[in-house]
Design a protein around this motif. Sequence first.
Motif, short mmCIF file in Angstrom:
data_model
loop_
_atom_site.label_atom_id
_atom_site.label_comp_id
_atom_site.label_asym_id
_atom_site.label_seq_id
_atom_site.Cartn_x
_atom_site.Cartn_y
_atom_site.Cartn_z
N PHE A 182 0.84 -1.20 0.00
CA PHE A 182 0.00 0.00 0.00
C PHE A 182 0.87 1.26 0.00
CE2 PHE A 182 -1.85 3.34 2.68
CZ PHE A 182 -2.90 3.73 1.87
N LEU A 183 1.93 1.26 0.81
CA LEU A 183 2.80 2.45 0.88
C LEU A 183 3.58 2.66 -0.41
CD1 LEU A 183 4.31 2.60 4.47
CD2 LEU A 183 2.51 3.98 3.47
N ARG A 184 3.89 1.60 -1.13
CA ARG A 184 4.56 1.78 -2.42
C ARG A 184 3.67 2.54 -3.40
NH1 ARG A 184 5.94 -3.81 -2.59
NH2 ARG A 184 7.73 -4.02 -1.23
N CYS A 185 2.38 2.26 -3.36
CA CYS A 185 1.44 2.94 -4.27
C CYS A 185 1.08 4.33 -3.77
CB CYS A 185 0.15 2.13 -4.40
SG CYS A 185 0.40 0.57 -5.24
N ASN A 186 1.02 4.50 -2.44
CA ASN A 186 0.60 5.78 -1.85
C ASN A 186 1.67 6.24 -0.85
OD1 ASN A 186 -2.01 5.66 -3.13
ND2 ASN A 186 -2.46 4.03 -1.68
N PRO A 187 2.79 6.74 -1.32
CA PRO A 187 3.87 7.09 -0.40
C PRO A 187 3.56 8.28 0.50
CG PRO A 187 4.46 7.67 -2.65
CD PRO A 187 3.16 6.94 -2.70
N LYS A 188 2.58 9.09 0.14
CA LYS A 188 2.25 10.27 0.95
C LYS A 188 1.15 9.98 1.96
CE LYS A 188 3.70 13.52 -2.55
NZ LYS A 188 3.34 14.60 -3.44
N SER A 189 0.75 8.74 2.08
CA SER A 189 -0.32 8.38 3.01
C SER A 189 0.17 8.54 4.46
CB SER A 189 -0.76 6.94 2.78
OG SER A 189 -1.72 6.58 3.74
N SER A 190 -0.74 8.96 5.32
CA SER A 190 -0.38 9.16 6.72
C SER A 190 -0.86 8.01 7.61
CB SER A 190 -0.99 10.47 7.23
OG SER A 190 -2.40 10.39 7.17
N ILE A 191 -1.35 6.94 7.01
CA ILE A 191 -1.84 5.81 7.80
C ILE A 191 -0.65 5.08 8.44
CG2 ILE A 191 -1.85 4.15 5.91
CD1 ILE A 191 -4.50 3.08 7.05
N THR A 192 -0.82 4.70 9.70
CA THR A 192 0.27 4.03 10.43
C THR A 192 0.09 2.52 10.37
OG1 THR A 192 -0.94 4.06 12.50
CG2 THR A 192 0.45 5.97 12.02
N ARG A 193 1.13 1.80 10.74
CA ARG A 193 1.05 0.33 10.78
C ARG A 193 -0.02 -0.12 11.75
NH1 ARG A 193 7.05 -2.31 10.78
NH2 ARG A 193 7.69 -1.47 8.77
N PHE A 194 -0.11 0.56 12.88
CA PHE A 194 -1.09 0.19 13.90
C PHE A 194 -2.51 0.31 13.35
CE2 PHE A 194 -3.53 1.12 17.84
CZ PHE A 194 -3.32 -0.10 18.46
N GLU A 195 -2.79 1.41 12.66
CA GLU A 195 -4.11 1.59 12.05
C GLU A 195 -4.36 0.52 10.99
OE1 GLU A 195 -4.65 6.43 12.33
OE2 GLU A 195 -3.45 5.55 10.71
N VAL A 212 -3.13 -2.57 10.84
CA VAL A 212 -3.37 -3.87 11.47
C VAL A 212 -4.76 -3.90 12.12
CG1 VAL A 212 -2.61 -5.38 13.35
CG2 VAL A 212 -0.95 -4.40 11.81
N LEU A 213 -5.22 -2.77 12.66
CA LEU A 213 -6.55 -2.74 13.26
C LEU A 213 -7.66 -2.78 12.21
CD1 LEU A 213 -6.17 -0.19 16.17
CD2 LEU A 213 -6.34 -2.66 16.29
N GLY A 214 -7.31 -2.57 10.95
CA GLY A 214 -8.31 -2.70 9.89
C GLY A 214 -8.79 -1.39 9.32
N PHE A 215 -8.19 -0.28 9.72
CA PHE A 215 -8.58 1.01 9.16
C PHE A 215 -7.88 1.17 7.81
CE2 PHE A 215 -8.82 1.80 13.80
CZ PHE A 215 -10.20 1.93 13.87
N ARG A 216 -8.54 0.70 6.78
CA ARG A 216 -7.95 0.75 5.44
C ARG A 216 -8.59 1.88 4.65
NH1 ARG A 216 -6.29 -4.85 5.42
NH2 ARG A 216 -5.42 -4.97 7.50
N PRO A 217 -7.86 2.49 3.74
CA PRO A 217 -8.45 3.55 2.92
C PRO A 217 -9.48 2.99 1.95
CG PRO A 217 -6.22 3.06 2.22
CD PRO A 217 -6.45 2.28 3.45
N ALA A 218 -10.42 3.86 1.58
CA ALA A 218 -11.50 3.42 0.69
C ALA A 218 -11.00 3.20 -0.74
CB ALA A 218 -12.61 4.45 0.69
N GLU A 219 -10.02 3.97 -1.17
CA GLU A 219 -9.53 3.84 -2.56
C GLU A 219 -8.57 2.66 -2.65
OE1 GLU A 219 -8.25 7.00 -1.17
OE2 GLU A 219 -10.18 7.95 -1.35
N ALA A 220 -8.64 2.01 -3.77
CA ALA A 220 -7.69 0.92 -4.03
C ALA A 220 -6.36 1.52 -4.50
CB ALA A 220 -8.24 0.00 -5.11
N CYS A 221 -5.34 0.70 -4.54
CA CYS A 221 -4.04 1.15 -4.97
C CYS A 221 -4.06 1.38 -6.49
CB CYS A 221 -3.00 0.10 -4.59
SG CYS A 221 -1.33 0.58 -5.02
N ARG A 222 -3.92 2.61 -6.90
CA ARG A 222 -3.95 2.92 -8.35
C ARG A 222 -2.70 3.71 -8.71
NH1 ARG A 222 -9.87 5.41 -8.15
NH2 ARG A 222 -10.94 3.54 -7.49
N ARG A 223 -2.12 3.34 -9.79
CA ARG A 223 -0.98 4.11 -10.30
C ARG A 223 -1.41 4.82 -11.57
NH1 ARG A 223 4.33 0.35 -9.44
NH2 ARG A 223 4.05 0.13 -7.23
#
Length: 88
Positions: free
Chosen positions: A61-74, A76-87
């Motif tokens: 996910f971070l490779r596709c969205n390097p500017k994302s502010s989501i943490t590892r903890f979030e 693992v808890l299941g807080f995933r972004p609504a958009e899929a990984c798009r290049r």
Amino acid sequence: MAIVKALRKFLAFIRRRIAARPKRSLADWIALTIARGLSLAVVGGLVYVTYVVEMTGYNDFLRCNPKSSITRFEWVLGFRPAEACRRF
């Protein structure tokens, strides 16, 4: 005085229960130790595999969205972004 009497009665009950149990043989202790070790290894392996799978998804996910502010903890808890990984 009644408290002491009740405590003695309770402790006598516990002692009778402990004495009533059959003693385990050495073979039983060895079998129990092996079973506990195997179950610990299986649970540890499952935890490790779960960690690897979750972190692989997070790193992808971070490779596709390097500017994302989501943490590892979030993640693992299941807080995933609504958009899929798009290049683009």
